[in-house]
Every structure is written in C-alpha cells, then in structure tokens.
Write a protein that holds these residues in place. Sequence first.
Motif, PDB file in Angstrom:
ATOM      1  N   ARG A   1      11.169  -5.429  -3.805  1.00  0.00           N
ATOM      2  CA  ARG A   1      10.320  -6.023  -2.490  1.00  0.00           C
ATOM      3  C   ARG A   1       9.870  -4.880  -1.718  1.00  0.00           C
ATOM      4  O   ARG A   1       8.976  -4.810  -0.929  1.00  0.00           O
ATOM      5  N   LEU A   2      10.745  -3.663  -1.774  1.00  0.00           N
ATOM      6  CA  LEU A   2      10.489  -2.359  -0.840  1.00  0.00           C
ATOM      7  C   LEU A   2       9.047  -1.873  -1.531  1.00  0.00           C
ATOM      8  O   LEU A   2       8.167  -1.328  -0.853  1.00  0.00           O
ATOM      9  N   TRP A   3       9.043  -1.763  -2.758  1.00  0.00           N
ATOM     10  CA  TRP A   3       8.102  -1.108  -3.572  1.00  0.00           C
ATOM     11  C   TRP A   3       6.972  -1.794  -3.158  1.00  0.00           C
ATOM     12  O   TRP A   3       5.521  -1.558  -3.128  1.00  0.00           O
ATOM     13  N   LYS A   4       6.997  -3.073  -3.392  1.00  0.00           N
ATOM     14  CA  LYS A   4       5.860  -4.019  -3.000  1.00  0.00           C
ATOM     15  C   LYS A   4       5.191  -3.991  -1.636  1.00  0.00           C
ATOM     16  O   LYS A   4       3.911  -3.884  -1.550  1.00  0.00           O
ATOM     17  N   SER A   5       6.097  -3.646  -0.571  1.00  0.00           N
ATOM     18  CA  SER A   5       5.573  -3.460   0.611  1.00  0.00           C
ATOM     19  C   SER A   5       4.737  -2.334   0.881  1.00  0.00           C
ATOM     20  O   SER A   5       3.718  -2.423   1.466  1.00  0.00           O
ATOM     21  N   PHE A   6       5.265  -1.415   0.308  1.00  0.00           N
ATOM     22  CA  PHE A   6       4.781  -0.066   0.374  1.00  0.00           C
ATOM     23  C   PHE A   6       3.417   0.475  -0.660  1.00  0.00           C
ATOM     24  O   PHE A   6       2.500   1.086  -0.236  1.00  0.00           O
ATOM     25  N   MET A   7       3.811  -0.074  -1.851  1.00  0.00           N
ATOM     26  CA  MET A   7       3.089   0.521  -2.958  1.00  0.00           C
ATOM     27  C   MET A   7       2.024  -0.611  -3.500  1.00  0.00           C
ATOM     28  O   MET A   7       0.841  -0.290  -3.853  1.00  0.00           O
TER      29      MET A   7
ATOM     30  N   ILE B   1       6.682  -3.097 -11.016  1.00  0.00           N
ATOM     31  CA  ILE B   1       5.866  -4.096 -10.575  1.00  0.00           C
ATOM     32  C   ILE B   1       4.523  -4.075 -11.493  1.00  0.00           C
ATOM     33  O   ILE B   1       4.242  -5.155 -12.138  1.00  0.00           O
ATOM     34  N   PRO B   2       3.956  -3.010 -11.597  1.00  0.00           N
ATOM     35  CA  PRO B   2       2.708  -2.951 -12.434  1.00  0.00           C
ATOM     36  C   PRO B   2       3.054  -3.012 -14.025  1.00  0.00           C
ATOM     37  O   PRO B   2       2.331  -3.824 -14.578  1.00  0.00           O
TER      38      PRO B   2
ATOM     39  N   TYR C   1       8.956 -10.552 -13.533  1.00  0.00           N
ATOM     40  CA  TYR C   1       8.051 -10.166 -12.552  1.00  0.00           C
ATOM     41  C   TYR C   1       8.157 -10.735 -11.087  1.00  0.00           C
ATOM     42  O   TYR C   1       8.254  -9.963 -10.134  1.00  0.00           O
ATOM     43  N   ASN C   2       8.396 -12.089 -10.832  1.00  0.00           N
ATOM     44  CA  ASN C   2       8.472 -12.513  -9.766  1.00  0.00           C
ATOM     45  C   ASN C   2       9.865 -12.210  -9.120  1.00  0.00           C
ATOM     46  O   ASN C   2       9.926 -12.069  -7.874  1.00  0.00           O
ATOM     47  N   THR C   3      10.865 -12.126 -10.017  1.00  0.00           N
ATOM     48  CA  THR C   3      12.081 -11.496  -9.488  1.00  0.00           C
ATOM     49  C   THR C   3      12.043 -10.005  -8.807  1.00  0.00           C
ATOM     50  O   THR C   3      12.681  -9.647  -7.753  1.00  0.00           O
ATOM     51  N   GLU C   4      11.330  -9.366  -9.651  1.00  0.00           N
ATOM     52  CA  GLU C   4      11.054  -7.714  -9.074  1.00  0.00           C
ATOM     53  C   GLU C   4      10.528  -7.607  -7.748  1.00  0.00           C
ATOM     54  O   GLU C   4      11.051  -6.987  -7.128  1.00  0.00           O
TER      55      GLU C   4
END
Length: 207
Positions: free
Chosen positions: A173-179, A33-34, A163-166
């Motif tokens: 989307r799990l990494w987005k939720s937690f990290m 993501i980053p 990026y948007n797909t990731e």
Amino acid sequence: MTPALSFPSFRPLALIATLFAALLLGGCGINNIPTYEQSAKAAWAEVQNQYKRRTDLIPNLVESVKGFAEQERKVLTDVTEARAKATSVQIPADILTNPEAMKQFQDAQNTLGGALRQLLAVVERYPDIKSGQNFLALQSQIEGTENRISIARRDYIQAVRQYNTEITTFPGRLWKSFMYPSAEPMATFDIPAEEQKAPKVDFGTSK
C-alpha cells in the motif's frame, strides 16, 4: 574576528539516502503491483476466451438435438435466449474495477450455464440423440470447455486476490501511494466453493 564557516545543507542528501535505502530494502516488492495487475488481466482474458468458446459451441449443440419432442422445445428456447443475452452484455473497459459490470457479466454467464446444464439433463432421456456422432463429438468439446472455464475462473480469482492483497497491505500500500496511485481493487467472481471445482459433464458414457 574569524567569519563563521558556512556548511551546505545535508538535508536533501539525507532524504535521497533515505529513499535509496528504502528502495534497496523494498526493491523486491516495487514491481509487485504492476506484475500482479498484468497477471490478473491475463487470467481475465482467459476467462473471456473460454466463455466465448462455450458460446460458440452452443449453436451446434442445439442443432444436434433438434429431434426433441415438442414438449422439450422450451429447453432449447431457454438455451438460445440465454446465449443471446450472454453475448449481448456490453463489457466496459473498466469491468475489472467495476463490480456492478462484473456482476452483470457473471449473472448472464451463470444463466447460460444453468440453461445448458438443463439441456444436457434432458438429453439423457433421448438415447438416439446421445448416440449420434455429432452429439458425441460435441460431448468431448463441451466437457473440456466447462473444465477449462472452471480452471480459468479459479486462476482469475487467485490472481485478483493476490493483487488486491498487495495494494491493501504493507508494504504494497506504500508503493501504491507513492508509485501507483491509480491502482484500484479488482472485481472478482462470486462463486460458491463447490462451483470452483472443475465440473464433470456426464453424458451417460462413463461407467
């Protein structure tokens, strides 16, 4: 009576082990993501750079074609006004995640591009202008800039799509939720497929 043995709770250790295993399994994607976000921002910077280059070339172009007949003055006026509008658009800090601001920026640039194309089409009727050394020098610069704009827009669209797909698919989307809970979808250009191809600006010199 023998006292019951007391065993420490293994639940926290099990949780840590589970998280560690998840990191090992998904470690290759934890930084996606980053990484993709920075790639998209770099691509956006290049889009802005190439649009600015085109904007900077327009005053010299207008100066080189001032020999227009009076009836062509409107074309010059349209280009000058479109350039002024494009440079006056305020670009907010959140433009990459602000579709409305992105659309406003895109509309201004599209208007400028259309006015510029109209100007170049009119020049075709004036051989004396086309053969001028100053105009010939600008020819190469403008053609190259239009091509670089197309490439920069294409690269930005691809970077944003990645990026948007990731951030909307598993496991991103799990990494987005937690990290990365603050990660938001980025706005992209709404460009017809044919316009995503590198354009060739022809000033009548190609055979």
